[in-house]
Design a protein around this motif. Structure first.
Motif, mmCIF file in Angstrom:
data_model
loop_
_atom_site.group_PDB
_atom_site.id
_atom_site.type_symbol
_atom_site.label_atom_id
_atom_site.label_comp_id
_atom_site.label_asym_id
_atom_site.label_seq_id
_atom_site.Cartn_x
_atom_site.Cartn_y
_atom_site.Cartn_z
ATOM 1 N N ILE A 146 -28.512 12.741 -19.188
ATOM 2 C CA ILE A 146 -29.056 11.775 -20.142
ATOM 3 C C ILE A 146 -30.286 12.355 -20.835
ATOM 4 O O ILE A 146 -31.043 13.126 -20.259
ATOM 5 C CB ILE A 146 -29.412 10.435 -19.460
ATOM 6 C CG1 ILE A 146 -30.428 10.654 -18.328
ATOM 7 C CG2 ILE A 146 -28.166 9.747 -18.938
ATOM 8 C CD1 ILE A 146 -30.926 9.379 -17.689
ATOM 9 N N TYR A 147 -30.439 11.976 -22.083
ATOM 10 C CA TYR A 147 -31.622 12.314 -22.879
ATOM 11 C C TYR A 147 -31.513 11.499 -24.161
ATOM 12 O O TYR A 147 -30.933 11.953 -25.140
ATOM 13 C CB TYR A 147 -31.687 13.811 -23.184
ATOM 14 C CG TYR A 147 -32.976 14.230 -23.854
ATOM 15 C CD1 TYR A 147 -34.122 14.449 -23.101
ATOM 16 C CD2 TYR A 147 -33.044 14.379 -25.236
ATOM 17 C CE1 TYR A 147 -35.307 14.822 -23.699
ATOM 18 C CE2 TYR A 147 -34.236 14.744 -25.856
ATOM 19 C CZ TYR A 147 -35.359 14.969 -25.086
ATOM 20 O OH TYR A 147 -36.538 15.339 -25.692
ATOM 21 N N PRO A 148 -32.034 10.253 -24.146
ATOM 22 C CA PRO A 148 -31.839 9.338 -25.280
ATOM 23 C C PRO A 148 -32.190 9.990 -26.611
ATOM 24 O O PRO A 148 -33.212 10.663 -26.728
ATOM 25 C CB PRO A 148 -32.776 8.177 -24.958
ATOM 26 C CG PRO A 148 -32.914 8.215 -23.472
ATOM 27 C CD PRO A 148 -32.869 9.654 -23.097
ATOM 28 N N ARG A 149 -31.337 9.724 -27.604
ATOM 29 C CA ARG A 149 -31.527 10.425 -28.869
ATOM 30 C C ARG A 149 -32.392 9.653 -29.863
ATOM 31 O O ARG A 149 -32.731 10.181 -30.916
ATOM 32 C CB ARG A 149 -30.180 10.765 -29.492
ATOM 33 C CG ARG A 149 -29.480 9.654 -30.212
ATOM 34 C CD ARG A 149 -28.120 10.120 -30.678
ATOM 35 N NE ARG A 149 -27.551 9.301 -31.721
ATOM 36 C CZ ARG A 149 -26.273 9.354 -32.084
ATOM 37 N NH1 ARG A 149 -25.454 10.215 -31.484
ATOM 38 N NH2 ARG A 149 -25.829 8.586 -33.052
ATOM 39 N N ASN A 150 -32.751 8.409 -29.563
ATOM 40 C CA ASN A 150 -33.615 7.643 -30.455
ATOM 41 C C ASN A 150 -34.306 6.525 -29.670
ATOM 42 O O ASN A 150 -34.139 6.409 -28.448
ATOM 43 C CB ASN A 150 -32.834 7.078 -31.636
ATOM 44 C CG ASN A 150 -31.647 6.218 -31.204
ATOM 45 O OD1 ASN A 150 -31.571 5.776 -30.053
ATOM 46 N ND2 ASN A 150 -30.722 5.969 -32.115
ATOM 47 N N LEU A 151 -35.101 5.708 -30.376
ATOM 48 C CA LEU A 151 -35.855 4.643 -29.712
ATOM 49 C C LEU A 151 -34.945 3.623 -29.046
ATOM 50 O O LEU A 151 -35.246 3.115 -27.966
ATOM 51 C CB LEU A 151 -36.764 3.932 -30.723
ATOM 52 C CG LEU A 151 -37.994 4.689 -31.227
ATOM 53 C CD1 LEU A 151 -38.768 3.829 -32.214
ATOM 54 C CD2 LEU A 151 -38.895 5.095 -30.073
ATOM 55 N N THR A 152 -33.843 3.302 -29.698
ATOM 56 C CA THR A 152 -32.909 2.339 -29.107
ATOM 57 C C THR A 152 -32.387 2.859 -27.775
ATOM 58 O O THR A 152 -32.322 2.115 -26.779
ATOM 59 C CB THR A 152 -31.736 2.075 -30.069
ATOM 60 O OG1 THR A 152 -32.246 1.593 -31.314
ATOM 61 C CG2 THR A 152 -30.782 1.050 -29.490
ATOM 62 N N GLY A 153 -32.017 4.127 -27.754
ATOM 63 C CA GLY A 153 -31.534 4.727 -26.507
ATOM 64 C C GLY A 153 -32.592 4.729 -25.424
ATOM 65 O O GLY A 153 -32.312 4.464 -24.249
ATOM 66 N N VAL A 154 -33.837 5.008 -25.813
ATOM 67 C CA VAL A 154 -34.945 4.989 -24.847
ATOM 68 C C VAL A 154 -35.116 3.593 -24.264
ATOM 69 O O VAL A 154 -35.303 3.416 -23.055
ATOM 70 C CB VAL A 154 -36.257 5.452 -25.522
ATOM 71 C CG1 VAL A 154 -37.456 5.199 -24.607
ATOM 72 C CG2 VAL A 154 -36.176 6.922 -25.894
ATOM 73 N N ALA A 155 -35.057 2.561 -25.133
ATOM 74 C CA ALA A 155 -35.211 1.177 -24.674
ATOM 75 C C ALA A 155 -34.103 0.794 -23.697
ATOM 76 O O ALA A 155 -34.350 0.135 -22.678
ATOM 77 C CB ALA A 155 -35.208 0.232 -25.866
ATOM 78 N N LYS A 156 -32.872 1.219 -24.008
ATOM 79 C CA LYS A 156 -31.751 0.911 -23.116
ATOM 80 C C LYS A 156 -31.931 1.606 -21.767
ATOM 81 O O LYS A 156 -31.702 1.003 -20.708
ATOM 82 C CB LYS A 156 -30.435 1.344 -23.767
ATOM 83 C CG LYS A 156 -30.082 0.607 -25.054
ATOM 84 C CD LYS A 156 -29.803 -0.860 -24.821
ATOM 85 C CE LYS A 156 -29.287 -1.541 -26.082
ATOM 86 N NZ LYS A 156 -29.042 -2.975 -25.880
#
Length: 639
Positions: A146-156
């Protein structure tokens, strides 16, 4: 099957949420939906619905429903590149909201399972983003890096970790599922397929980027079905992919659209974005539930086209971009803060406009916009309507006795322009502003009263109270006076009124009366310290006798909105009504803190909602309010 099961759904009026609610309702589930958007007209009335920002929902509201299952869909996102402004929106509606809701829900004894709508954006994009087109998509599995690609991914991801943390402490009281959802699309959505359909119905040319990109498109109805199966499956727990497991190229979508729009035209724009080739590995999901999505873009796009032809796109959140006008704001800071909070409970897009004849009033620093309005004697209804239309005002809250008659006279005319005023009808206002008429009304209706007259000789008493007949009772008031002193005091009063002076404890009764003429809620509070007619210190009390007799009076007065009764209770426990103020009181904010959500209810009614399903949840804890001056520091100067 979830028949008879209690399900709380955040974001239940979104693209996936509508499909989910429909399916659960058909199964016979008991549903409570929370969403920013207004309640859909087609939604069955047996579904509980709470419109507003769920960052303001109380634990009491959720406890009252006692959910067995919580499906957390509510979120915000941007379909293309996230903008700088998205920083605040993401924090409020993704990061904070998820944490806040679980804080209210995590200790509920009724809870059996939480299903969180997470996202494949959590996975490391290096797995599925490429410099050149791919012939086959990468099947992302739950154990991939895992490595969220944007803010939405980070929040999730942040909330997935929060849920994992809670799982360690809940002693298996409830299970948690994080469904990593792929490229969902559906009716009345902002997704790319919906946007293209709308453009084609207008004969517009499409703009296409990286048409060789491959995405796992999953229809909203299939997502809803997948979530229900995760709720209903005892073995479903932890992180689980929810996609179609069938990546399709962007040009595949264009080919399907061209079947229905033979004249389809598009221009391909050069871009430096990567070629995505992502797909959900649904092996684990199918092993747990025995199900896998079946519907493909060939099946669903015709359905979406017909929907768009019939309904078009409706941005329901646009209806929440309006203003609330509060008049005679003076220095009523606690009231203004309470109204602003009520606005935010519905939408942070609602603007609070404060108005006063005094351009230097303190209240102007606590509103979004200030209007130095003319005195009501110089104000015409045409001016009001013009101002309201220019500023998109949908709700007006008067706050001074002297203006209530003006607003009551024009209430119906303003309603024709979709402008709602929190004021009673003119007859009721006239009755409550005139203390002699009000007292006669009490006598005629066999309700507790105090001997009152405009002629002191009509009152047999040793001690007297002397006050103004009209408006606020504290103006020029004289208490516990002999007859001689009462007559002397009366010379300074224009419209004098005499009352028998009775020793006793003073109480205020706050109430909200809804548009259906029913009392929504009522709270009794003792006036401990009174300064200039307003409670400086006030405490809630559980006095059933005052509550019951107050309700009898309110039911006969034909009032609307927030009102305040002033009540006297003698040492022998006899009750006497003093007056009725048909507006929000100076110390009424205590009642708001105890569950009497008057401003929120009024705003909901102003935008067309019935508040019958919005419960009055009175807090049983005794609370005391102490009113005091406070300083604020601002940058620059407004003077």
């Amino acid at each position: 099957m979830l028949k008879g099961k209690r399900v709380f759904i955040s974001g239940g009026n979104g693209v996936i949420g509508k499909e989910l609610v429909s399916k659960l309702h058909k199964q016979g589930a008991i549903i409570f939906v929370g969403d920013l958007k207004p309640r859909p007209l087609e939604m069955p009335l047996d579904i509980l619905y709470r419109q507003g920002d769920l960052n303001y929902i109380t634990k009491q509201e959720i406890e009252e429903f006692a959910p067995e299952y919580f499906i957390h869909l509510a979120a915000t996102f941007e379909r293309s590149v996230e903008t700088y402004e998205f920083w605040d929106e993401n924090h409020w509606h993704n990061v904070r909201l998820s944490t806040y809701l679980m804080t209210q829900i995590k200790d509920l004894p009724s809870l059996k399972k939480v299903v969180f709508a997470s996202s494949y954006l959590i996975y490391n994009p290096e797995l599925y983003n490429f410099n050149k087109p791919q012939s086959q998509a990468y099947r992302l599995k739950e154990t991939d890096p895992i490595y969220p690609r944007n803010l939405t991914g980070v929040a999730k991801l942040n909330h997935e970790i929060e849920l994992r943390f809670l799982q360690e402490f809940n002693n298996n009281r409830y299970k948690i599922v994080c469904a990593r959802i792929y490229r969902s699309y559906g009716k009345n959505s902002r997704d790319i397929i919906s946007r293209w359909i709308r453009a084609l119905l207008k004969n517009e040319e499409l703009t296409v980027y990286r048409k060789q990109g491959m995405f796992d498109y999953i229809y909203a109805g299939e997502v809803a079905e997948g979530l229900i199966r995760l709720v209903d499956c005892d073995n479903a727990e932890g992180i689980i992919n929810l996609g179609n497991d069938n990546a399709r190229k962007v040009e595949d979508v264009l080919d399907v659209l061209k079947i229905h729009f033979p004249n389809l035209k598009y221009k391909e724009i050069e871009s430096n974005i990567s070629f995505e080739a992502s797909q959900a590995n649904m092996d684990f999901y199918k092993s747990v539930t025995g199900w896998k999505p079946q519907r493909q873009i060939e099946d669903t796009i015709p359905e979406m086209i017909e929907y768009e032809k019939e309904h078009g796109y409706i941005d329901e959140l646009e209806t929440l971009n309006f203003s609330v006008l509060v008049t005679s704001i003076s220095k009523k800071i606690p009231m203004l803060k309470a109204i602003k909070k009520a606005c935010n409970k519905i939408s942070t897009n609602i603007q609070l406009i404060g108005a006063d004849v005094n351009s230097s009033c303190i209240g102007k620093h606590f509103v979004d916009k200030f209007w130095q309005m003319p005195k009501s004697n110089d104000l015409t209804i045409e001016q009001i309507i013009c101002f309201c239309k220019q500023n998109n005002v949908k709700a007006i809250i008067p706050s001074r006795d002297g203006e209530l008659q003006f607003w009551a006279r024009h209430k119906n005319e303003l309603q024709k322009h979709n402008i709602n005023v929190m004021v009673s009808n003119i007859d009721s206002i006239n009755l409550t502003l005139d203390k002699l008429l009000f007292n006669n009304f009490l006598i005629d209706n066999k309700l507790p009263y105090i001997n009152t007259s405009d002629n002191i000789n009509n009152i047999k008493a040793n001690k007297f109270a002397v006050k103004e007949r009209y408006g606020a009772g504290s103006i020029n008031i004289g208490l516990n006076l002999t007859k001689e002193n009462a007559l002397t005091h009366s010379r300074n009063i224009t419209n004098v009124l005499f009352q028998e002076f009775i020793e006793g404890k003073e109480y205020s009764v706050d109430a909200y009366i809804a548009k259906n003429n029913k009392i929504k809620g009522i709270i009794v509070r003792a006036r401990q310290v009174v300064v200039n007619g307003e409670s400086q210190i006030t405490t809630t009390v559980n006095d059933l006798e005052i509550n019951e007799v107050s309700q009898k009076l309110i039911e006969k007065l034909n009032l609307y909105g927030h009102i305040v009764l002033q009540v006297l209770k003698t040492p022998d426990n006899k009750i006497h009504f003093i007056e009725c103020n048909s507006r929000f009181g100076g110390a009424s904010t205590l009642s708001l803190a105890c569950g009497l959500d008057s401003f929120y209810w009024f705003l909901l009614e102003s935008i067309g909602n019935s508040i019958e399903n919005y419960p009055f949840l009175q807090q049983n804890t005794i609370k005391t309010q102490i009113r005091y001056p406070e300083d604020i520091i601002i940058n620059g100067t407004d003077f």
